[in-house]
Each structure stands twice: as C-alpha cells, then as structure tokens.
Design an enzyme around this catalytic site. Sequence first.
Site, PDB file in Angstrom:
ATOM      1  CD  GLU A 216      -3.190  -0.829   2.068  1.00  0.00           C
ATOM      2  OE1 GLU A 216      -2.968  -0.255   3.135  1.00  0.00           O
ATOM      3  OE2 GLU A 216      -4.312  -1.234   1.732  1.00  0.00           O
ATOM      4  CD  GLU A 290      -4.431  -6.371   2.496  1.00  0.00           C
ATOM      5  OE1 GLU A 290      -5.195  -5.684   3.208  1.00  0.00           O
ATOM      6  OE2 GLU A 290      -3.201  -6.223   2.480  1.00  0.00           O
TER       7      GLU A 290
HETATM    8  C1  GLA Z   1      -4.410  -2.868   4.664  1.00  0.00           C
HETATM    9  C2  GLA Z   1      -3.029  -3.465   4.818  1.00  0.00           C
HETATM   10  C3  GLA Z   1      -3.029  -4.711   5.636  1.00  0.00           C
HETATM   11  C4  GLA Z   1      -3.851  -4.525   6.889  1.00  0.00           C
HETATM   12  C5  GLA Z   1      -5.261  -4.107   6.506  1.00  0.00           C
HETATM   13  C6  GLA Z   1      -6.159  -3.868   7.690  1.00  0.00           C
HETATM   14  O1  GLA Z   1      -5.077  -3.433   3.687  1.00  0.00           O
HETATM   15  O2  GLA Z   1      -2.459  -3.750   3.567  1.00  0.00           O
HETATM   16  O3  GLA Z   1      -1.702  -5.012   5.972  1.00  0.00           O
HETATM   17  O4  GLA Z   1      -3.258  -3.554   7.672  1.00  0.00           O
HETATM   18  O5  GLA Z   1      -5.185  -2.891   5.829  1.00  0.00           O
HETATM   19  O6  GLA Z   1      -6.274  -5.003   8.447  1.00  0.00           O
END
Ligand code: GLA
Length: 642
Positions: A216, A290
């Site tokens: 991210e 995700e």
């Molecule tokens: C983002 C991050 C993950 C985690 C989620 C929340 O997507 O990439 O590592 O922190 O948020 O659980």
Amino acid sequence: MGSTCYISCCLSWKRILGIFFLPVILSGFASCPKRKDGKVNPSSCRSNWSHLSPLTLKKRSEGLERMHFTLEGQKFLIFGGSIHYFRVPMEYWRDRLLKLKACGFNTVTTYIPWNLHEPERGQFYFSGNLDMEAFVLMAAEVGLWVILRPGPYICAEVDLGGLPSWLLQDPKLKLRTTDKGFVEAVDKYFDHLIPRMIPLQYHHGGPVIAVQVENEYGSFDKDEKYMSYVKEALLKRGIVELLLTSDNEKEIQKGSVKGALTTVNMNSFKESFFIWFRQMQKNKPILIMEYWIGWFDSWGKKHHFKTVNEVEQTVSELINHEISFNIYMFHGGTNFGFINGAVYFGKHIGVVTSYDYDAVLTEAGDYTEKYFKLRKLFASLSAKPLPLLPQQTLKTVYPSVRPSFFLPLWEVLRYLNEPVKSHIPVNMENLPINNGSGQSFGFVLYETSICSGGHLQARVHDIGQVFLNDTILGVLNENVKELYIPEFTKCQLLRILVENQGRVNFSWKIQDERKGLIGPVRINNISLEGFTIYSLEMKMSFFQRLRFANWRPVTVRYLGPAFYQGTLKADSSPRDTFLRLPGWVSGFVFINGRNLGRYWNIGPQETLYLPGVWLHPGNNEIILFEKITSGSHIYSTGFPKL
Ligand code: GLA
C-alpha cells in the site's frame, strides 16, 4: 514497460501467475518427499506436481478486455486466504493450512515481518515460529500455492508496520523512502531474506507463484523512486515470479510500479470500480489482494465483525465476474508477545492481542459459519469433492489458578540486565543495549532523585505511571504531559514506568514512533539529570532468573506494578483454552516464559488465547505482570470473548 510488453514479457517467461480455472481449480498437489531434516525439497516436489506447467495469460474469447490468469494454458482463478505464520503456533500450521485447502481455497498468502526476523541489526532469525520456508513448504505439501508479501513494510497491524524499531535510532532516517540509511538496511535484510525465497519460487520447483512489492505505498507516497527501488531489489536478487503491488481502491495508481501487476484491497464488490479498473489496467487480470472479510480491534473500541451473508454475496459476485481474490484474513491468529501495532487518528490506540479479525477460522483455528458457507460455495464449483474436514481442535477448561506468590516490580530490578546510567532520559530505541539495537518492546523504568516537588513535565509514549518511591502519583501519556508533585522533605526517588503499547503501523506517523521518555523531564522548568534506566523486555531469560527471586506469599491485594506467580495444572494431553482475568486491570500473561500478550479490562477483548501446545502435561508456570492492582484468580474457559 507498457501493458503489451508486460504481457509479452510474461509470456516470454512462459508463465504468469495462474490458477486452474474451474473445474480443476481445486485439485491438489501430491505429497512431497522429505529431506533428512524433515523439510520438503521443492525440486523433488515438482516431479509430483505433474499437473503443473508454465502459466500464461489469456484473453477471454467472448470479451476482448477481460483477462484471466492461466496455468498450463487453463484458466485459473486465485482463491487465496491469508495466514501469517508468525501469528500461529507452528505446531498448528498444518492444521490451519489443511483447513484452508479443505474449504476449497487454492492459495495461501503471508506477509514476512522484517522486525521479527531481524530484531537486532544484523541478527537474523528464521527458525521455530519464524521458519518462513518451512511454512511455505508445508503449504506446498498440503497442495496450496503461495503468494509472499516480503515488504519491507507490511502494515498488517504489526508494530511499526513490520519495520524494525532500531531504524528509528537516527531521527533523520526517512522510513519507506530511498534515503540512504533506509535502503542500506533494506538491502542487508533482503540479502538474507531473498536467497531463502529463491528456491521456493515456482520456477525453481516451489509453490510461490507471486511476490508483492512493498505494501500500500499509494497511501504513503513519499518518494517516487522508492517503489522501483524495492522492485529492482527483488529482481536483482533473483525473484522471477509475477510481481504485484497492492493498494486500496483510491490509491492504486499512486502505489503501482511498472512491471508489476496492480492489485486492489477492498471490503466489498463494487462493479463500477471494476469497470474503471479494467480500463485503468488494460489487458490484465484482476486480483483483489485483500478482500477484508472482517477487521481488527483496538483497545477501548468496539469489536468488529462482518456478516456471513455479506461475505458470501461478495465472494459469489467475485467468482461470477471471474475476479481472483485473497481473503484477508482466512485465519488471523494472535498478536502474541508485544508484536501488535497501533492506530492513530488524533490519538494513539493499540491493537488488541487477538487478531481473530472475524476471519474464516477463529483465532484458535475453529470453524465458523463463514467457513461452512464458503466451503459450500467452493464445493459447488469443484469437479472433485473437497478434501475431508480436518477434526476440530478441542478446547478445555482448567482448574482456576490462584497466584500464591508475588513480587513488586521494585524487587525484581536486580534480576534485570544492568541498567543504563545516563545524564538525560533516553528513549527506548536509543538505549545502548542489545548490541546497539536498543529496545524494541515492553516497558522502560526511568529513575532519578528529586529533592523538591512542583510541576513535572515530560513527553511520554505511550503510558507512563509516575511514582515517588513506591507511591503512585499519576499517569502521563502523549496528551497528558504535566503532573503536580506535592512538596516533601528529603530527596526521594522519582520513577516513571513507561509502557510501549505498540507502534503505529500505518501512515506518516510511523516516522515518529519512538517510545519511552522523549526529551527532557522537568520540574518547575528545571531539567532533571542523572537517570538510571531499566529495560523490561520480559524475555524468556528474565523469567528464568526470576525463579531464584524471593517471591512473597500473596496475602492482601497489592497496589502497584508487580509479578504474580501461580501454577496451571494440565492433564496428560493439554488442550487449547482461553484465560479470563476478572479483577485484574492491565498487564501481560506469561506461560512457561512465553508471552501470551496484553490483557486490559477496558476491552473489548476479555479472554486471552492459550494454545495447548505451549503447555506441558502437569504443572505449568503462569506469571502475570500486572501494572495496577491484583485480582484473585485466573480462570479458563472453552470460549473466547472478544
Ligand atoms: C491494509 C493493509 C493490511 C492490513 C489491513 C487492515 O489493507 O495492507 O496489511 O493492515 O489494511 O487489516
């Protein structure tokens, strides 16, 4: 590299991350022969994985724009689920992976936490519960593909987003940028980590089909050269599988890097977004890296959950639209020890010990309604029946424990390592201990002599209990920076016990996450001097030394930080349980020297997971470090309360 080149480059590798499309999507790997050390040899596995052959990327015949992953020329949807090996006792890895497979998933994804693998600068650990390679090879044995997310920053609700706290020693060093100090540290770490990943790659006979570049970065976005640097760092060390980036929907463009597939993180199916995404990243398949099936919890806040119906509906939509996905989390596990991160929205709030996440399996690896719903859905798509369900892991209730001995913190100081003597207070990370790497986790006690009261001022991260000798005067934190000390006669000992409640793991805040006392401590504007600083890292060796201490019998309720010792009696085959601590306020539980994590009566978490594999048959030593005041008993229960 443009999109056409991207594809042809991938084709020239003769493989792009792919998954057999239904109905072969759920087919399994044959088991792999083991080496003498009990580990699987990836290249000998490959000969058993006869159904595997190079992956390619194909256009859907009926739609020019819609792409999909392929493996051996067949359509392949990634049905992934996240399990973090470092959050699950290694004895349970196989059980959790088997459950992932039996649910109908074909891929496991995991982050790799730099701060745990290199706790001191130049000291690397890849064994026991940190044996990432064993986890990956076990996944292969079970019949799962693997996607690795080596960071170096991972977020993941891990302290400082998985970056080692010793990086904070130099206040000028800029995390997650091409700053010399940062990339030099990344390079040294990658020199140790990446060679371990090389043989695990698909091209070398292993199950790793893709590797993520950073995490991210779009929402951090501080240095336009950084993502290319990390990508090159992976490539030049021999990563040959598909590279990908992963960002939330608003920031996917900022976080992308040429030569890596852009993937997205989101919490629901949004058709309009996917229409836009297909335009934005033409001729490439879509992967949700995700899909948040639940969420993490923070101290003092509400417990999060997501309904089964919502999850089932979203996953069905994704499958209908031939979108690959990774469920975050399939099994969250536990923030054992001090590994939890924290959030910051105007205020620092630590993430709780449980990383249950309302995931597909519970924190303790138990089946949930989500599990059965998803299994039914996946089974309906599979030509072959899904593997049988692994047995439930049984839970038990142990007789309650009444700690019979205790030791006030002030009496254990002599069992700690030599304190640091310093003219001025030193923050945790800069303490000259652990071969110069400072202290990452736990508590720090600062002591100095004062000869008059007045207005005490200090910057404390995260919470500091202030004492005059053994008497509590009050609490300081990032927002409460002053406290009045009444006048007294004769010089006395001022003590400030500071707890690190987890470093923020997200946003620009990571740059400013030093713990302990930050800067001078003043009384009536005069800086105090002559500090004795004790590190309370609460490592196993400390508890071994504590055995020889003069423990006192518990008689009345004690006020103040103290250790309490009791015995948990297990039968011949110990099982999992959950500890309940009514009456206790805030602290940590250690079982046979292992740190189960933080408890805190502000909730939402009310029970602590105790894995049966960490218990011996018979007597088990249980020690509580309680910061405020004791309760009477420690209970166990067969059900978690989160
Ligand atoms: C983002 C991050 C993950 C985690 C989620 C929340 O997507 O990439 O590592 O922190 O948020 O659980």
